[in-house]
Design a protein around this motif. Sequence first.
Motif, PDB file in Angstrom:
ATOM      1  N   ARG A 521       0.435  -1.113   0.369  1.00 21.49           N
ATOM      2  CA  ARG A 521      -0.096   0.332   0.119  1.00 21.49           C
ATOM      3  C   ARG A 521       1.026   1.397   0.028  1.00 21.49           C
ATOM      4  NH1 ARG A 521      -5.612  -1.012   2.929  1.00 21.49           N
ATOM      5  NH2 ARG A 521      -6.520  -2.376   1.126  1.00 21.49           N
ATOM      6  N   GLY A 522       0.409   1.600  -0.951  1.00 18.21           N
ATOM      7  CA  GLY A 522       1.251   3.245  -0.671  1.00 18.21           C
ATOM      8  C   GLY A 522       1.240   3.911  -2.094  1.00 18.21           C
ATOM      9  N   THR A 523       1.786   5.248  -2.121  1.00 19.46           N
ATOM     10  CA  THR A 523       1.935   5.866  -3.230  1.00 19.46           C
ATOM     11  C   THR A 523       3.098   6.117  -3.065  1.00 19.46           C
ATOM     12  OG1 THR A 523       0.544   7.951  -3.004  1.00 19.46           O
ATOM     13  CG2 THR A 523      -0.290   6.290  -4.415  1.00 19.46           C
ATOM     14  N   SER A 524       3.854   6.647  -2.600  1.00 17.89           N
ATOM     15  CA  SER A 524       5.266   7.318  -2.624  1.00 17.89           C
ATOM     16  C   SER A 524       6.533   7.044  -2.061  1.00 17.89           C
ATOM     17  CB  SER A 524       5.528   8.712  -2.114  1.00 17.89           C
ATOM     18  OG  SER A 524       4.693   9.009  -1.189  1.00 17.89           O
ATOM     19  N   SER A 525       7.842   7.746  -1.780  1.00 17.60           N
ATOM     20  CA  SER A 525       8.396   6.882  -0.436  1.00 17.60           C
ATOM     21  C   SER A 525       7.970   7.284   0.964  1.00 17.60           C
ATOM     22  CB  SER A 525       9.867   7.686  -0.502  1.00 17.60           C
ATOM     23  OG  SER A 525       9.777   8.648  -0.978  1.00 17.60           O
ATOM     24  N   ASN A 526       6.799   8.143   1.571  1.00 22.42           N
ATOM     25  CA  ASN A 526       6.276   8.775   2.388  1.00 22.42           C
ATOM     26  C   ASN A 526       5.697   8.160   2.796  1.00 22.42           C
ATOM     27  OD1 ASN A 526       8.247  11.174   3.318  1.00 22.42           O
ATOM     28  ND2 ASN A 526       7.033  12.573   1.155  1.00 22.42           N
ATOM     29  N   ASN A 527       4.516   6.729   1.719  1.00 24.02           N
ATOM     30  CA  ASN A 527       3.696   6.639   2.577  1.00 24.02           C
ATOM     31  C   ASN A 527       3.105   5.121   2.304  1.00 24.02           C
ATOM     32  OD1 ASN A 527       2.413   6.635  -0.178  1.00 24.02           O
ATOM     33  ND2 ASN A 527       1.370   8.022   0.162  1.00 24.02           N
ATOM     34  N   THR A 528       4.628   4.608   1.913  1.00 22.74           N
ATOM     35  CA  THR A 528       4.498   2.110   2.065  1.00 22.74           C
ATOM     36  C   THR A 528       4.286   2.197   2.309  1.00 22.74           C
ATOM     37  OG1 THR A 528       4.934   3.168  -1.196  1.00 22.74           O
ATOM     38  CG2 THR A 528       5.177   1.809  -0.889  1.00 22.74           C
ATOM     39  N   LYS A 529       3.984   0.121   2.578  1.00 25.71           N
ATOM     40  CA  LYS A 529       5.097  -0.312   3.348  1.00 25.71           C
ATOM     41  C   LYS A 529       4.493  -1.645   2.652  1.00 25.71           C
ATOM     42  CE  LYS A 529       0.482  -0.605   6.113  1.00 25.71           C
ATOM     43  NZ  LYS A 529       0.035  -0.309   8.314  1.00 25.71           N
ATOM     44  N   ALA A 530       5.025  -2.828   3.006  1.00 25.63           N
ATOM     45  CA  ALA A 530       4.658  -3.875   2.631  1.00 25.63           C
ATOM     46  C   ALA A 530       4.164  -4.646   4.042  1.00 25.63           C
ATOM     47  CB  ALA A 530       5.691  -4.760   1.394  1.00 25.63           C
ATOM     48  N   PHE A 531       2.696  -5.402   3.620  1.00 23.21           N
ATOM     49  CA  PHE A 531       2.150  -6.052   4.877  1.00 23.21           C
ATOM     50  C   PHE A 531       1.935  -7.520   4.672  1.00 23.21           C
ATOM     51  CE2 PHE A 531      -0.876  -6.935   8.481  1.00 23.21           C
ATOM     52  CZ  PHE A 531       0.003  -5.506   9.361  1.00 23.21           C
ATOM     53  N   GLU A 532       2.374  -8.257   5.489  1.00 22.31           N
ATOM     54  CA  GLU A 532       2.393 -10.034   4.804  1.00 22.31           C
ATOM     55  C   GLU A 532       1.058 -10.279   5.273  1.00 22.31           C
ATOM     56  OE1 GLU A 532       4.928 -14.026   5.717  1.00 22.31           O
ATOM     57  OE2 GLU A 532       4.990 -12.691   6.488  1.00 22.31           O
ATOM     58  N   VAL A 533       0.423 -11.093   3.968  1.00 22.78           N
ATOM     59  CA  VAL A 533      -0.937 -11.279   4.724  1.00 22.78           C
ATOM     60  C   VAL A 533      -0.758 -13.186   4.225  1.00 22.78           C
ATOM     61  CG1 VAL A 533      -1.494  -9.411   3.843  1.00 22.78           C
ATOM     62  CG2 VAL A 533      -1.171 -10.746   1.989  1.00 22.78           C
ATOM     63  N   SER A 534      -1.587 -13.918   5.018  1.00 21.08           N
ATOM     64  CA  SER A 534      -1.718 -15.317   4.207  1.00 21.08           C
ATOM     65  C   SER A 534      -1.545 -15.619   2.592  1.00 21.08           C
ATOM     66  CB  SER A 534      -2.739 -15.778   4.270  1.00 21.08           C
ATOM     67  OG  SER A 534      -3.391 -15.545   6.400  1.00 21.08           O
ATOM     68  N   ALA A 535      -0.577 -16.224   2.657  1.00 24.27           N
ATOM     69  CA  ALA A 535       0.244 -17.201   0.955  1.00 24.27           C
ATOM     70  C   ALA A 535      -0.876 -17.694  -0.039  1.00 24.27           C
ATOM     71  CB  ALA A 535       1.752 -16.961   1.504  1.00 24.27           C
ATOM     72  N   ARG A 536      -2.184 -17.171  -0.208  1.00 25.12           N
ATOM     73  CA  ARG A 536      -3.405 -17.749  -0.658  1.00 25.12           C
ATOM     74  C   ARG A 536      -4.027 -16.624  -1.542  1.00 25.12           C
ATOM     75  NH1 ARG A 536      -7.180 -20.435   3.744  1.00 25.12           N
ATOM     76  NH2 ARG A 536      -4.742 -20.839   4.609  1.00 25.12           N
TER      77      ARG A 536
END
Length: 827
Positions: A521-536
């Motif tokens: 989620r995010g559109t720039s270096s100021n608001n982006t993160k990758a959040f792990e979810v279930s691999a399905r």
Amino acid sequence: MTKLNAQVKGSLNITSPGIQIWRIEAMQMVPVPSSTFGSFFDGDCYIVLAIHKTGSKLSYDIHYWIGQASSQDEQGAAAIYTTQMDDFLKGRAVQHREVQGNESEAFRGYFKQGLVIRKGGVASGMKHVETNSSDVQRLLHVKGKRNVVAGEVEMSWRSFNRGDVFLLDLGKLIIQWNGPESNRMERLRGMTLAKEIRDQERGGRTYVAVVEGENEKASPQLMEVMNQVLGKRRELKPAVPDAVVEPALKAALKLYHVSDAEGKLVVREVATRPLTQDLLSHEDCYILDQGGLKIYVWKGKNANAQERKGAMSQALNFIKAKQYPPSTQIEVQNDGAESAVFQQLFQKWTVPNRTSGLGKTHTVGSVAKVEQVKFDAASMHIQPQVAAQQKMVDDGSGEVQVWRIENLELVPVDSKWLGHFFGGDCYLLLYTYLIGEKQHYLLYIWQGSQASPDEITASAYQAVILDQQYNNEPVQIRVPMGKEPAHLMSIFKGRMVVYQGGTSRANSQEPVPSTRLFQVRGTSSNNTKAFEVSARATSLNSNDVFILKTPSCCYLWYGKGCSGDEREMAKMVADTLSRTEKQVVVEGQEPANFWMALGGKAPYASTKRLQEENTVVTARLFECSNQTGCFRATEIPDFNQDDLEEDDVFLLDVWDQVFFWIGKHANEDEKKAAAVTVQEYLKTHPSGRDPETPIIVVKQAHEPSTFTGWFLAWDPFKWSNAKSYEDMKAELGNSGDWGHIITDITSPTPDVFNANSNLNSGPLPIFPLEQLVNKPVEELPPGVDPSRKEEHLSVEDFTKALGMTPDAFCVLPRWKQQNLKKAKGLF
């Protein structure tokens, strides 16, 4: 004259989500330390500023809380300060009047562990900082099953009833007595609060014991203590039912025009339900009466200054005139900054580019051009309004130090793991930035959802110590996993990764999954993160970009609704997760290996709504109950998956459809009445909803992707890993013999002193450091207590000798205090 002084204005943090609290002391606003948030004295008045983040927008709520024993002067000062704070925020806040015993759900919701109301106040010398004090005797009446309020009541069996939970707090021992008719959720909340008092107020040096009201014979020693402290018990009072609000009452709306043109308050009825937005004129003020349950005051932006300033007093006069209870809740709404709850009392409420009706977007003229503001850190401090819009103190380019809680101590995080946050860990992050030449600090306390209770407690405790090392200057921001603010993301420049569980500790034995899926989620270096979810496959969502990391390949999956900026940021964060070549996969063109890695193809969230780039619907979650035969819906602000309780039924309203979620322990009557209850909700909705709105009934553990898509990072295994009341009770681990602790309480050891002991109860006399260090008892000056040498030092000598302030020393466990005194020659 009460006035918001420069010190209060200077300490106000108006850019970071969270709460700030002040107490009225001698007619001045005095900050309350964050370690005592949730504890209120009934003789005082408080002001609470809550900042919320919705999408890219900040909203503000100012609550002033009135203790039942507070003075009229204090109540008046709190009301005036609330208005002045709203003026300082340029009219962007919603003001709330909260009266002890009738607090709003939104107010209670700020204190997830519970709200504790204690007797006394500043006038009687009551201080908030009493950490580690075991000299306590009080009885707390715990009410409510979601956001509990624990009020201090008379220490007597007369205060008890069969339906509630009570905590008898004796300092070294807290006895939780569960009424025979209290339910599982109320008992769980009571235990959570008891543990919170043990860990936060007593530093873990208190025992918690439980007496089940329906089986008191199983706890004879504890009952003996209760009878000794509370006196002889007669018949228990019957359970007191919770107040029930009729839906017809909630839907009964009347709008009044307010004027003081003739020097007195003139109120004229304008309209009844259904209400339309065009009834409100920017030049006037209005009162909206919701069946006497709640009073709203709306202030037009062009109304005269006197009417705007007198909004709260107008509402109080209205309550008197209507002969409503003095505890009636009041909210003051500003023109252009109305809350979602207020907006939905109207049949149609339109804001430029905001969704209204059944998913249609209202726009003025052509599509509004969004001006991209160049992120300039210097301008943040020169123009606070820019900082408020961006929700950032700066661009995240300051200095950062990160520690992980390991064996309850702080351990620096290896540079290769900076920006990687594991759900099994807790982290402290100290951020330093400059305004001019002065250093300012933010202290983030990040708590993983799978971290142990001890680690979560230690993170709060270590934050206090770190805070004191920096002269109590850092702004503390508690960050539960999944609620990361934009500024925290900006520090890692688009490379922040949050893992579901695990740890980055060097000697970890936990297996690392070979296949992992991350939602970006995010559109720039100021608001982006990758959040792990279930691999399905069911975790996918058409509105976002996902990274699928497998042993042989790293896929970048682009949903149909994602933007070019989101794709660019996903590439950047993917490089931190995998150094292998990235294979781009567009939704609808996935290779077979992609689905194979996710365990096969399956339905996922892919509705048109989710594919729209500018989703602006405000989804609303309500806890529902018809246990007393009447429908009740209580809104849960800032909701997430943790708010869904297994004992209850919940309503998720996304406007063009309504979900009804049924917990597996919900009572049978609620399950049978599920569809009927939602129909009742739609029929009685103040804005006059379309009765044809689809109703979808969802069972716990069988949620479709169209439901889970409204929750960030939905965890399908949450309930299988959750702790029950019985689990928490077993964790207390002290169900054996209570003899030793009971003897301490019922027969305290008399104080022992000698001819040199100081018998004064006030402060001990001060001596120079050199007269106390490494001196045997016989060489100490007269009047020195040999067991408390450190208390005879000045603050300056104390800090010099022990390397910390007296306050920091006080919160250490006793064994640590003794070891430190031995090392410094003060034992």
